[in-house]
Design an enzyme around this catalytic site. Structure first.
Site, PDB file in Angstrom:
ATOM      1  CG  HIS A  25      -2.009  -1.098   1.027  1.00  0.00           C
ATOM      2  ND1 HIS A  25      -1.865  -2.344   1.597  1.00  0.00           N
ATOM      3  CD2 HIS A  25      -3.167  -1.128   0.338  1.00  0.00           C
ATOM      4  CE1 HIS A  25      -2.911  -3.081   1.280  1.00  0.00           C
ATOM      5  NE2 HIS A  25      -3.714  -2.376   0.507  1.00  0.00           N
ATOM      6  CG  HIS A  31      -2.574  -5.704  -3.558  1.00  0.00           C
ATOM      7  ND1 HIS A  31      -2.198  -4.368  -3.654  1.00  0.00           N
ATOM      8  CD2 HIS A  31      -3.604  -5.733  -2.689  1.00  0.00           C
ATOM      9  CE1 HIS A  31      -2.976  -3.639  -2.865  1.00  0.00           C
ATOM     10  NE2 HIS A  31      -3.838  -4.453  -2.271  1.00  0.00           N
ATOM     11  CB  CYS A  66     -13.519  -5.478   0.696  1.00  0.00           C
ATOM     12  SG  CYS A  66     -13.477  -4.017   1.709  1.00  0.00           S
ATOM     13  CG  HIS A  68      -5.708  -7.593   0.517  1.00  0.00           C
ATOM     14  ND1 HIS A  68      -5.798  -6.937   1.732  1.00  0.00           N
ATOM     15  CD2 HIS A  68      -5.673  -6.638  -0.431  1.00  0.00           C
ATOM     16  CE1 HIS A  68      -5.811  -5.633   1.513  1.00  0.00           C
ATOM     17  NE2 HIS A  68      -5.739  -5.422   0.208  1.00  0.00           N
ATOM     18  CD  GLU A  86     -13.783  -7.459   6.974  1.00  0.00           C
ATOM     19  OE1 GLU A  86     -14.808  -6.903   6.527  1.00  0.00           O
ATOM     20  OE2 GLU A  86     -12.681  -7.418   6.380  1.00  0.00           O
ATOM     21  CD  GLU A 113      -7.453  -3.676  -2.880  1.00  0.00           C
ATOM     22  OE1 GLU A 113      -6.909  -3.859  -1.789  1.00  0.00           O
ATOM     23  OE2 GLU A 113      -8.694  -3.687  -3.036  1.00  0.00           O
TER      24      GLU A 113
END
Length: 180
Positions: A25, A31, A66, A68, A86, A113
């Site tokens: 980031h 990614h 959301c 990765h 989450e 992304e």
């Protein structure tokens, strides 16, 4: 931020390496990521308000989940893991589309992304992880558009970027049969 190995990809989503989350980031490296949109049987989208301790976009409203996929983890495995971490939820999800986005935040970090978007239908009540999520609510697509138009600063960049595409796929859903 705990260090996790993210999957670096090219613009065709071919894996080209790995890197820890923070440097990915900082350097704006492309990614792999995913975004989950869960709707209830009324066709309302389950939104989450990101926790205030998040490293970017704290307190902003966003899609259901959301994150990765990590090195050695399929997208489906990572979605199940993060949805439980989450939102405390399990939901059957179906792939809808992919998109690439690039956004620089006020703190100098950048999201770049290759995002895989999944939809699901559930009337379950979330059980929030307060380290990840501050609040949740269901909102109709019409009301979501109105709120984004009136107060865009209250919503995450990626939600605003992909919303037109989300609407196209949303219109094809059959909530009467709970089918995507």
């Amino acid at each position: 931020m705990k260090e996790e190995l993210l999957i670096l990809v090219d613009e065709q989503d071919n894996e080209i390496g790995t890197i820890e989350k923070w440097p990915a980031h900082q350097k704006a490296l492309l990614h792999r990521a995913f975004s989950v949109f869960i709707f209830n049987s009324k066709g309302e989208l389950l939104l989450q308000q990101r926790a205030y301790g998040k490293y970017h976009s704290p307190g902003l409203w966003s899609n259901t989940c959301c994150s990765h996929p990590l090195k050695g983890e399929s997208i489906e495995e990572s979605i199940s893991r993060r949805l439980m971490e989450e939102m405390g939820m399990i939901c059957d999800l179906h792939f809808q589309f992919k998109f690439i986005y690039h956004h620089t935040f006020d703190n100098g970090l950048t999201e770049h992304e290759f995002d895989h978007v999944y939809f699901g239908i559930s009337d379950s009540t979330p059980v929030l992880n307060p380290d990840e999520v501050n609040a949740w609510r269901y909102l109709s697509m019409k009301k979501l558009e109105e709120e984004i138009n009136q107060n865009p600063e209250n919503f995450t960049a990626w939600l605003k970027i992909c919303l037109p595409e989300i609407k196209l796929y949303f219109e094809k859903m059959d909530f009467e049969k709970s089918e995507i």
